[in-house]
Structures are given as C-alpha cells and as structure tokens.
Design a protein around this motif. Sequence first.
Motif, PDB file in Angstrom:
ATOM      1  N   PRO A 122       0.847  -1.130  -0.059  1.00 40.31           N
ATOM      2  CA  PRO A 122       0.019  -0.064   0.106  1.00 40.31           C
ATOM      3  C   PRO A 122       0.919   1.368  -0.067  1.00 40.31           C
ATOM      4  N   VAL A 161      -6.947  -0.594   2.256  1.00 38.26           N
ATOM      5  CA  VAL A 161      -6.048  -1.519   2.747  1.00 38.26           C
ATOM      6  C   VAL A 161      -6.491  -3.036   2.609  1.00 38.26           C
ATOM      7  N   SER A 217      -5.554  -7.159   2.958  1.00 38.17           N
ATOM      8  CA  SER A 217      -4.715  -7.899   4.259  1.00 38.17           C
ATOM      9  C   SER A 217      -3.383  -8.281   3.633  1.00 38.17           C
ATOM     10  N   TYR A 222       0.203  -6.977   5.070  1.00 38.59           N
ATOM     11  CA  TYR A 222      -0.090  -5.446   5.194  1.00 38.59           C
ATOM     12  C   TYR A 222       0.531  -4.823   6.529  1.00 38.59           C
TER      13      TYR A 222
HETATM   14 CL1  6GU Z   1      -0.337  -3.924  -3.207  1.00 39.19          CL
HETATM   15  N1  6GU Z   1      -1.216  -4.499  -0.713  1.00 39.19           N
HETATM   16  C1  6GU Z   1      -1.927  -4.129   0.568  1.00 39.19           C
HETATM   17  N2  6GU Z   1      -1.863  -5.057   1.424  1.00 39.19           N
HETATM   18  N3  6GU Z   1      -3.018  -3.422   0.422  1.00 39.19           N
HETATM   19  C2  6GU Z   1      -3.432  -2.610  -0.729  1.00 39.19           C
HETATM   20  C3  6GU Z   1      -2.224  -2.924  -1.886  1.00 39.19           C
HETATM   21  C4  6GU Z   1      -1.403  -3.717  -1.659  1.00 39.19           C
HETATM   22  N4  6GU Z   1      -2.792  -1.992  -2.745  1.00 39.19           N
HETATM   23  C5  6GU Z   1      -3.687  -1.166  -2.304  1.00 39.19           C
HETATM   24  N5  6GU Z   1      -4.067  -1.682  -0.960  1.00 39.19           N
END
Ligand code: 6GU
Length: 237
Positions: A94, A143, A145, A121
């Motif tokens: 993220p 978000v 996981s 995450y």
């Molecule tokens: Cl790439 N990973 C996670 N955990 N959350 C996200 C994401 C990626 N892209 C948007 N939210």
Amino acid sequence: MRIDVLTIFPEFFGQVFEFGIIRRAKLAGLVKINVHDIREFATDKHRMVDDRPFGGGDGMVLKPEPVFAAIENIVGTSEKAAYEAGTRVVLLTPQGKPLKQAMAKELADEVKHLVLICGRYEGVDERINQALATDEISIGDYVLSGGEPAAIVLTDSIVRLLPGALGSETSAVNESFTSGMLDYPHYTRPAEFRGMKVPDVLLNGNHAEIEKWRRNEALEKTRRYRNDLLVGENGEM
Ligand code: 6GU
C-alpha cells in the motif's frame, strides 16, 4: 513474458489465472505464470517467513532471508543492479506507486521477466524494498490484508495488453483509461426488457450520431464519478 509470484499463500492463486483472456494468453504462449511459496525458501527448522518488528508494534513483518533466497533462485541474483534488462521485481505494497493504465502498458511493453513479491499488510523488512525491488506498486487507496489480490489485479492488467492477448475482435486502444475517460453504456438484445428501453439512437444505424452519443455519455459519466480524470489532481484542464 514470464511472471513469477512470490507469496506466503500460494493456494490463494488456485485457478485465478485459468480463465478468459489470461488463460488464452497462457495457451497461446504469450505468458508463463508461476506461483512460488516463500516458505519453500526458508532454511531454518521452523521455516519462518515472518517475525516481530524491531522497535515494537503490532503484527508481523516479512523476513528478508527467504525472500532473498527466492529471488536468487528465480532471478539468479539478489543484486538489483545485476538484474538483466527486461527483469523487474515488483513489491506489492500500500506504500507503493498507485497502479494506472499507463503503468500496466509500460510493463506490458518493456518487461520480459516480472517477479511479484506479495507483501503482507503489517509490513515487509525494508531491505527487501532496498535491495530487491525495482518497483513498489499499490493498486489503490484502501487496505488489503496482503499483496495477493493486488498481484492478481496487476497481472491481469498487464497480460491483457500483451500483443495478441485480446484477439482481433477487440482492442485496448479505445477502452476506458486508455482514452482518459470512463466507458460509455452498452446494450444488447432485447431492445425492451421489463419496460426498460435501449436508447433509440443505438437502433437507428446512424453511426455518426451513435459516436456522438457515446462520447457524450462517456464524458457525463466521467464528470460525475471521476472528474479528476478530466481536470487532473491539481485542477488543470
Ligand atoms: Cl499492493 N497491498 C496491500 N496490502 N494493500 C493494498 C495494496 C497492496 N494496494 C492497495 N491496498
């Protein structure tokens, strides 16, 4: 193109790459997709893939050792300066650069070997970003996981742009985002369904009128839901 996905949840990917355009691209030999379990590269007796964060805090952090070992096995080196031209190692996080159609296009055009590291995450050890990742990508401002759904989204957005993947009957040239706008509404038979009618303009065969209607509908839809695509983030026109 070759795509290698690194994940602690390989089963998550089950049959996701076995349908539609991705399946067809695989069968046509345009792409080969492999999913790897990071745990297979752990050498300690408990096969640990994550650990508690230095400095304290919630959650677990993806450990560097198994990810470095996986990249050495799959790419041949864990020194990103030594990656072959056309090799990109993407960390899905993220905290990454937001995925856009132009990014998918650039990767489809330039990359021969794409390695996707699915972060979790809570975080990944920063030395993975530093030493291994050529790119850090997020799929949007929310978000998840883990990076797994993002790896699937990124793979789909790229594979469908590989030359030959869409087939002769369709083309990416005129679609949403490529044109900088949302798509216009589509209808098929029947011309009236439960009292809801297809707009007359689509039935009268006047292609200039139809084009004009579609352009206007796309513009209206874009203005309503995605005005940022028309005026830019900073308000420019
Ligand atoms: Cl790439 N990973 C996670 N955990 N959350 C996200 C994401 C990626 N892209 C948007 N939210």
